[in-house]
Every structure is written in C-alpha cells, then in structure tokens.
Design a protein around this motif. Sequence first.
Motif, mmCIF file in Angstrom:
data_model
loop_
_atom_site.group_PDB
_atom_site.id
_atom_site.type_symbol
_atom_site.label_atom_id
_atom_site.label_comp_id
_atom_site.label_asym_id
_atom_site.label_seq_id
_atom_site.Cartn_x
_atom_site.Cartn_y
_atom_site.Cartn_z
ATOM 1 N N THR A 1 1.461 -4.118 4.232
ATOM 2 C CA THR A 1 2.762 -4.786 4.318
ATOM 3 C C THR A 1 3.544 -4.215 5.488
ATOM 4 O OG1 THR A 1 3.780 -3.168 2.859
ATOM 5 C CG2 THR A 1 2.860 -5.128 1.816
ATOM 6 N N ASP A 2 4.578 -4.959 5.928
ATOM 7 C CA ASP A 2 5.355 -4.522 7.091
ATOM 8 C C ASP A 2 6.578 -3.717 6.666
ATOM 9 O OD1 ASP A 2 7.116 -6.352 6.158
ATOM 10 O OD2 ASP A 2 7.070 -7.675 7.896
ATOM 11 N N ARG B 1 7.223 -0.901 1.192
ATOM 12 C CA ARG B 1 7.291 -0.980 2.648
ATOM 13 C C ARG B 1 6.109 -0.262 3.288
ATOM 14 N NH1 ARG B 1 12.824 1.490 4.115
ATOM 15 N NH2 ARG B 1 12.066 0.983 6.189
ATOM 16 N N VAL C 1 1.024 -14.652 -2.953
ATOM 17 C CA VAL C 1 2.003 -13.928 -2.137
ATOM 18 C C VAL C 1 2.877 -14.943 -1.415
ATOM 19 C CG1 VAL C 1 0.603 -11.865 -1.788
ATOM 20 C CG2 VAL C 1 0.409 -13.778 -0.195
ATOM 21 N N HIS D 1 -2.809 -6.829 -0.755
ATOM 22 C CA HIS D 1 -2.389 -7.032 0.634
ATOM 23 C C HIS D 1 -3.481 -6.509 1.562
ATOM 24 C CE1 HIS D 1 1.605 -7.889 -0.901
ATOM 25 N NE2 HIS D 1 1.593 -6.745 -1.552
ATOM 26 N N ASN E 1 9.986 -6.963 -0.153
ATOM 27 C CA ASN E 1 9.836 -6.026 -1.259
ATOM 28 C C ASN E 1 10.039 -4.616 -0.718
ATOM 29 O OD1 ASN E 1 9.165 -4.478 -3.396
ATOM 30 N ND2 ASN E 1 7.064 -5.233 -3.620
ATOM 31 N N ARG F 1 1.967 -13.355 6.923
ATOM 32 C CA ARG F 1 2.823 -13.559 8.092
ATOM 33 C C ARG F 1 2.004 -13.836 9.352
ATOM 34 N NH1 ARG F 1 7.845 -12.942 7.688
ATOM 35 N NH2 ARG F 1 8.311 -12.286 9.810
ATOM 36 N N GLY G 1 8.205 -4.790 3.588
ATOM 37 C CA GLY G 1 7.350 -4.981 2.433
ATOM 38 C C GLY G 1 6.744 -6.373 2.343
ATOM 39 N N ARG G 2 6.766 -7.118 3.470
ATOM 40 C CA ARG G 2 6.168 -8.456 3.442
ATOM 41 C C ARG G 2 4.677 -8.375 3.744
ATOM 42 N NH1 ARG G 2 10.650 -10.768 7.509
ATOM 43 N NH2 ARG G 2 9.811 -8.997 8.633
ATOM 44 N N ASP G 3 3.909 -9.309 3.189
ATOM 45 C CA ASP G 3 2.456 -9.301 3.339
ATOM 46 C C ASP G 3 2.082 -9.625 4.794
ATOM 47 O OD1 ASP G 3 -0.264 -9.310 2.048
ATOM 48 O OD2 ASP G 3 -0.253 -11.287 2.994
ATOM 49 N N VAL G 4 1.366 -8.707 5.457
ATOM 50 C CA VAL G 4 1.065 -8.882 6.879
ATOM 51 C C VAL G 4 0.112 -10.055 7.109
ATOM 52 C CG1 VAL G 4 -0.057 -7.828 8.873
ATOM 53 C CG2 VAL G 4 1.547 -6.496 7.534
#
Lengths: 317, 306
Positions: B74-75, B62, B52, B70, B58, B84, B78-81
């Motif tokens: 995801t946030d 979302r 990732v 994931h 993405n 991050r 769509g980003r991997d929490v």
Amino acid sequence: MLRHIFSRLIQSAVVLAVMSFVIYSLIGLMPGDPVDLMIAHTPGLTAEDQRRLRELHGLDQPLLGRYLAWAGNVLQGDLGYSRLQARPVLDALLPALGNSLILLVASLAVALAIALPLGVLAAMRPGSVFDTFVNMIAFAGISMPVFWLGLMLIVVFAVLLGWLPAGGVETIGGGGLADRALHLVLPVVTLAVAGTGQYVRHVRAAMIEILRQDHIRTAQAKGCSRRRIVMHHALRNAMIPVTTILALDIGAMFSGALITETVFAYPGMGKLIYDAVMGNDYNLALAGLLLATAMTLAGNLLADIAYAWLDPRISYR
Amino acid sequence: MMDGLSRRQGSPAARAIKRFRRHRLAVAGLVVILLLTLLALAAPLLEAWRGVDAEAVNLLARNASPSLAHPLGTDELGRDVLARLLRGGQVSLAVGLAAALVAAVIGTAIGLVSGYLGGRFDAVIMRLTDGVVALPLLPLLIVLAAADPAKLGLAPDLLPPEAQGVLRIVLIIALVGWTTVARLVRAATLSLKTRDFVRAAIAAGAGPGRVMRRHILPNAASPIIVATTLSVGNVILLESALSFLGLGIQPPVPSWGNMLTGALDQVWTAPSLAVWPGLMIFITVLAFNFLGDGLQDALDPRSEDH
C-alpha cells in the motif's frame, strides 16, 4: 558563406522576436497578476488602491502595449526583478546558466563516450547479436522516463547504499571540488542514459549510410585495412550528420534537463524556470523561457553553419 | 531467384503483415500494449473481485509490504498500489492515445493543405512550424499546464474537474505535438502532387478537396501511422513527467506520473513505492516504440530487401 550566416542570423532574430511575444502572452495566461500577489500580502487594500496599483504598473494597458514596454526594457538590459529570489533577474539567471552548462557538458561527454564506440561497432556488423544488443540499449534509453531513472538511482545509491548524495550541488556549508563532483554523479548519469539512447541510433544510422558508399568500396579495393576505413574514411564523414543533430539538440537538452534538475534539486536553468512558473515569478519565468528559446535558435543556427563548414560539398554561393 | 519471386506474392497489405510479423520485438510490443489495455479496462472488475478500492484510504495500513490482500503493498495513505497502478494505466493510456490522435489530425490537416497549396501559404505555415519547434518544449508545457483557462474566457465549471485535468493535458500536448506529422505529410504531399495519377485526377475535374482526401491522403498514410504510433510513447512520457511535476493529472485521480510524486516525498521511508509506476511507464513506452519501429519497416516496401 558569410552572407548566408548573416541572413540566417537575421531570420533567427525575427523568429526570436515573434516567439518573445508568444511567450509574453503565455505568461500572461498564468493565474493572477503581480497586483493580486500584493493584495494577498496586504489585505487592507481597497478596490480603489488596487485600481491605482494596476494603473501604476501598467497592468490596465492592452497586451501589446505591455509587451512593447517589457521588450523595450529587455533590449536595454533590464530584465526586471525576481520576486522569488529578491534580486535582479539577471543575477538569478547567470549562476543557474553556469550550473546547467556544467551538467550538460559532463553528461554530453559521458553519453558520447558510450554512444560513439557502440554505434560504430554496431554499424560494422548490422544484424549481428551485438547490433541487436546495442539496438535494445538505444530503445531502452529513449523509452526511459528520466524522472523515474533519477528516482531509482537515488533509491539505490543514496538511500540503500548511502554512497552518493541524493541532491543539491554541495554539502551545506561547502565541501570543495570533490564534494561538488560527487553531487554531479547521479544527475549526470541520469541525463547521459537518455542521451546515449538517442546518439547511438544516430551514430549507427550515419555509419551504415556511409559504409554503403562508393568511396568506401574504393578504399577496400585499394587494400586499405578495415580499421583505417572505419576510423579514417567512414567515421569522419559520419560525424557530419551527428554533429548537426547534436547542435540541433542543444536547446532541447537545455530545457529537457528540467526534470532531472528538479528530481535532484540541482539549481540549473530548468529548475529555475519550473520554480518561477510554480511561484508566479513572472519576470524570472519570462527571462528563463526567452533564454531557452534563444538557445534553441542558436543551436539550429550552429547546426546549419557546422553542416556547411564540415561538408565541402555544400556551398551557399 | 525463386525466393525473390515467391516473396513478391500476395497483396501489398499481406506482404506488410508478413514483414511486420518477422519483426519479433514489434509483435511483442503489440501484445504488451493489448495486454495493458485489457488490464486497464478491467481495473474496476478486478477491484470488485479482489474486494479493494483504489480510492479507499486506510491510515492504519500505510506503506504496507506486499501481502496476499495487497500484492504490491500500500502507499503512503494505505491505498492498494496494484489497484491504483491499473487505474493510472487507464488514464495514461487514454491520454497517450487521445493526444497522439488529436496531434495527428491537426498535423495531417496542416501538412496536407500546406503542401498542396504551396506558395506563400506554405511558406508562412512552415515558418510557423519552425517557430513552434524552436520553443523549449518542457518549459512551454509547464507554462501551458499552469495557465488559467478563465483568462481565455472559458467557463471554469464546463466539465467536472477530473475530466478538465485530462482534457487539458490532451489539448496542450496536441497543441505542441503536431509539427512532426505536419512536416512528414507536407513532404509526402509535395512529392505526390506531381505524380501522374494525381494530375490525371485533376485533369478529370476533381477539386482540391477531393484530390487531397481521395488521392493524396491514402498514399501518405504510412508515415502518419508510424509517426503517430511513435508519438504515443512520447506523449505518455510527457504526460507522466508533467503529472510527476504536479502539473498534469491531479490527485486523487491516479496516474503513473503523480504516483511517483508521492514516491519522491517518501523515498527515505518507503523507497519501494518508486519502483512500479515507473516500470509501467518504461514498459508501455518501450512497447509503443518497438511497435512504431516494426510498423515503419512493415509499411515501407523498400525495406523488403533487408
């Protein structure tokens, strides 16, 4: 005593004057100036117009000159006009001050109602399981990011359960006293948790210190009940440092509520300062910061006086 | 009696370590801090291993619920929490340590010189310290964070923008955070400078610089270490609060504070987003506070009787 208070009052006034200059300079570091904002709204202004506007508003003067002009106006009670709220700064400041006071008094009362008994009971048995438990609560309170706590309370009580409103002071259109109280619950709890953590530590430390002293042993020797020793002999003395710390904390509480007020969209002093800085409302930001500084200084002064007044061993003659 | 004797054995450092190890919460705090640091440092490796990218948007995935790909979902973009969260940990820990260290250096220098020289210089410095303490901390930090560096005559493109944001936060927190250490060091200096070994050093011809560096500073180390450790937790709280308010670390650079800003906007649609970043701040600050508390007991020989 009166002489001491008088000289401290003068000292505080001098510090406030110096700090007002510091604050004025810092606000001057915010991006742009009032004329830049006018230009943004009126693109037709020529460079010559801009120069004349700056001259008209005294923005071409050196920093010290501008500060003195502003300070002169403030001393005459003129804090200027708020750009964001489109009314005189004082009219914007007073309701926010009132809202903040309600929030602070309520959360302080809740925090003390929890912290006092917990601190006293923990101090009576240092090292016990209960003491360790209280210690954990205190550490959790001081390590808690208040904005996250507020967010979590919103998630649980407003979003998932739907019991309490997520923010604001009242339902739009007004809903009476009960409605206002309902809106206060979550912000008060948020602020009280952080306060409880601090006050428990102070109460416990002060009580342990006092319980070690000779007059407590004397009271034990003459056969006083444990309850009477704790409530009458120790607690009253322990309240001296605790009161002092509370007074010292007034300013910090006032501006520390900024985060809580922002999370809950509660229109107090903290949110006012935040919105003013974010919205380039120079006059409002200046007045808010000045008031917050004055509150801190007043708190320090109050702590000093309370300390001397409560503790007969201290004299300033 | 025997017990009392056996406890006094060993060098002061060994006894301090022994006292520290008795403080279970402090040891736990230290372990948590080391673990978090390792995880934060390994963040890029873990991302590569999991396949990732913390920055990859993405929009088709979302606010996804936790899954094998994931683990924390995801946030809103769509980003991997999880990715991050670890990247944010890098930033928050780095800012916390750096700002606490800079503040400690400033505070030590001011407290040492002020306490050693005394007189009018000391009086002026202490009034200045009182003034800084009287300033409302959070509003002040907000004004400083919103300040325009160009107005101070600083070139805007000296550093890449991401580094600028981090550096600015470190500097402004250090700028208001030095007072505690300064007061502690000044108090220690005032009492140390009247002690015989310091007087002997002066009589033997040691200059002020040497006396401060070689004789006073090492003996004032304990309060500096304790106050700095405790202030790391405070700095992390301040940084995350500022980032949360949109004035600290700016997106897309993730920090625990600015991840929560997004969560507040999404609180009605994706309430679970608010849980993790705050929990990380809470655990980290708690760990530093426990560690500081334990160090205080360990470094204070008087606490041995408790």
